[in-house]
Design an enzyme around this catalytic site. Structure first.
Site, PDB file in Angstrom:
ATOM      1  N   LEU A 136       0.825  -1.185   0.001  1.00  0.00           N
ATOM      2  CA  LEU A 136       0.038  -0.036   0.033  1.00  0.00           C
ATOM      3  C   LEU A 136       0.909   1.323  -0.013  1.00  0.00           C
ATOM      4  CD1 LEU A 136      -2.543  -0.922   2.591  1.00  0.00           C
ATOM      5  CD2 LEU A 136      -2.309  -1.580   0.468  1.00  0.00           C
ATOM      6  N   TYR A 138       2.327  11.405 -11.503  1.00  0.00           N
ATOM      7  CA  TYR A 138       1.555  10.390 -10.362  1.00  0.00           C
ATOM      8  C   TYR A 138       1.175   9.109 -11.251  1.00  0.00           C
ATOM      9  CZ  TYR A 138      -1.277   8.341  -6.942  1.00  0.00           C
ATOM     10  OH  TYR A 138      -1.996   7.216  -6.298  1.00  0.00           O
ATOM     11  N   ASN A 196     -11.201   7.416  -6.088  1.00  0.00           N
ATOM     12  CA  ASN A 196     -11.164   8.197  -4.905  1.00  0.00           C
ATOM     13  C   ASN A 196     -11.513   7.262  -3.721  1.00  0.00           C
ATOM     14  OD1 ASN A 196     -10.240  11.171  -5.397  1.00  0.00           O
ATOM     15  ND2 ASN A 196     -11.689  10.497  -7.049  1.00  0.00           N
ATOM     16  N   HIS A 253     -46.757  10.959  34.850  1.00  0.00           N
ATOM     17  CA  HIS A 253     -46.909  10.833  36.315  1.00  0.00           C
ATOM     18  C   HIS A 253     -47.780   9.703  36.630  1.00  0.00           C
ATOM     19  CE1 HIS A 253     -44.090  13.975  36.269  1.00  0.00           C
ATOM     20  NE2 HIS A 253     -45.110  15.091  35.899  1.00  0.00           N
ATOM     21  N   PRO A 254     -47.969   9.104  37.653  1.00  0.00           N
ATOM     22  CA  PRO A 254     -49.010   8.151  38.168  1.00  0.00           C
ATOM     23  C   PRO A 254     -50.488   8.771  38.203  1.00  0.00           C
ATOM     24  CG  PRO A 254     -47.034   8.148  39.778  1.00  0.00           C
ATOM     25  CD  PRO A 254     -47.052   9.319  38.920  1.00  0.00           C
ATOM     26  N   VAL A 272     -51.755   9.839  35.362  1.00  0.00           N
ATOM     27  CA  VAL A 272     -51.872  10.645  34.267  1.00  0.00           C
ATOM     28  C   VAL A 272     -52.606  10.073  33.292  1.00  0.00           C
ATOM     29  CG1 VAL A 272     -50.668  12.232  32.638  1.00  0.00           C
ATOM     30  CG2 VAL A 272     -50.491  12.495  35.085  1.00  0.00           C
TER      31      VAL A 272
END
Length: 375
Positions: A53, A103, A132, A279-280, A282
């Site tokens: 690599l 390159y 890429n 809540h309880p 509700v």
């Protein structure tokens, strides 16, 4: 198997190293940019497979292309011949080898050195002409537009686009690594040129918009289709560039005397996920929908769900708890509510098939009256 990775400190090398380190049947050797070329012969001698690599793609002058790509590859070939073994080599070349740039010519020269090794020495040579490559750990502001966009957008920095219509060919690093390991394991290996799939195509403008959408999703809560394909790979890559301070973010929280309601994530075509507490004693809900539907999952607490058909008046009631892991689904045309019938706070996860639209909520108040009989 004893595996040598040259360029192990590079972007692809780091990813390959981590993947191979997860295996119990691999002994890894690494050759990096800080190692002396004189150490290469011994590393090769103690290897069964070589991932080549290493290379140069951003030198100070064009002469370094030849040194870092052709000369290094020839040194590797010499070391393989000196070992007296027909060691297989997988080389990461570039689609630029098909072009005439300095390159590209240096990558082509390295390819030719390896092909000569294969012909004259008998080593299996695999060449991956990569477009890429993107993914975690790529260096931003270097040679990956994906890395640069992800880094800059994650950090709130500007990005520069010269031609938004310019196309980019992309492969995801995890797909590359998977293919490389398959070759090492002698699975479906073409000689000498490898086919790396899937390959994606996107314009620079589309790429920038997609990555910006990832960042904006923390504000609008709308997630992209990140479950598969290019969008999945890009989102994973984008996340890898977040600074640790941004690993978390706040979401809307609505609180009233009944409890809290918190929106977590929304999608473009599959609704949204929220949770609420009660809540309880509700009761929440007391409305119906024409088309909208929901799934409720009680996480903690004890719940009573009630349903009443808006036309017939048919009534149904069910009880569930957080210990059951039971989904309760609302049905269009039935008024529904949920009551916390326990003594502690109740928490409920909620999925709705569509994102709430204040202009068209499809939610109609219709309180359920107490019922003496169940059907």
């Amino acid at each position: 198997m004893r595996v040598l990775i040259t360029g192990a400190d590079g972007f692809i090398g780091k990813n390959l190293t981590v993947h191979l380190a997860e295996r119990q049947d691999i002994v890894l050797s690494r050759f990096t940019s800080s190692d002396n070329i004189s150490s290469l012969a011994e590393l090769v001698l103690n290897s069964d497979f070589i991932f080549h690599l290493a290379g140069v793609n951003r030198p100070q002058n064009s002469e370094e292309f030849s040194i870092g790509n052709i000369d290094l590859t020839k040194s590797l070939c010499d070391a393989i011949i000196l070992s007296g073994r027909q060691l297989p080599v997988l080389y990461t070349s570039s689609i630029q080898a098909e072009l005439g740039s300095p390159y590209g010519q240096s990558k082509l020269g390295a390819e030719n050195a390896l092909l000569t090794l294969s012909k004259e020495h008998g080593s299996d040579v695999y060449i991956a002409r990569l477009p890429n490559v993107f993914g975690k750990w790529a260096k931003p502001n270097y040679n990956s537009v994906v890395a640069t966009f992800c880094h800059n957008i994650a950090y709130g920095l500007p990005i520069q686009i010269n031609d938004p219509s310019s196309p980019i060919r992309l492969v995801y690093v995890d797909d590359v690594i998977e293919r490389f390991i398959d070759v090492m394991d002698s699975k479906n290996a073409e000689v000498p040129f490898l086919n790396i799939k899937p390959e994606y195509s996107i314009t620079v403008g589309e790429l920038s918009l997609q990555i910006k959408a990832f960042r904006e999703s923390r504000d609008n809560l709308i997630t992209e289709a990140v479950g598969s394909g290019l969008t999945r790979a890009l989102y994973s890559t984008y996340l890898s560039y977040l600074p640790p301070a941004d690993f978390s973010y706040k979401v809307p929280r609505h609180e009233d005397p009944r409890g809290v309601f918190v929106e977590m994530v929304k999608s473009q075509d599959s609704g949204q996920i929220s949770f609420f507490s009660a809540h309880p004693g509700v009761t929440r809900g007391g409305h119906y929908h024409h088309s909208k539907n929901e799934k409720f999952l009680v996480i903690t607490g004890q719940a009573c769900f009630r349903f009443c058909h808006v036309v017939t008046g048919d009534f149904y009631e069910l009880h569930t708890t957080g210990e059951k892991s039971e989904i309760v689904e609302t049905v269009p045309g039935w008024t529904h509510d949920i009551t916390n019938e326990g003594e502690t706070e109740m928490f409920v996860a909620l999925w709705a098939n569509e994102v709430f639209d204040r202009n068209k909520p499809d939610t109609y108040a219709s309180p359920i009256e107490p019922q003496d009989n169940l059907i």
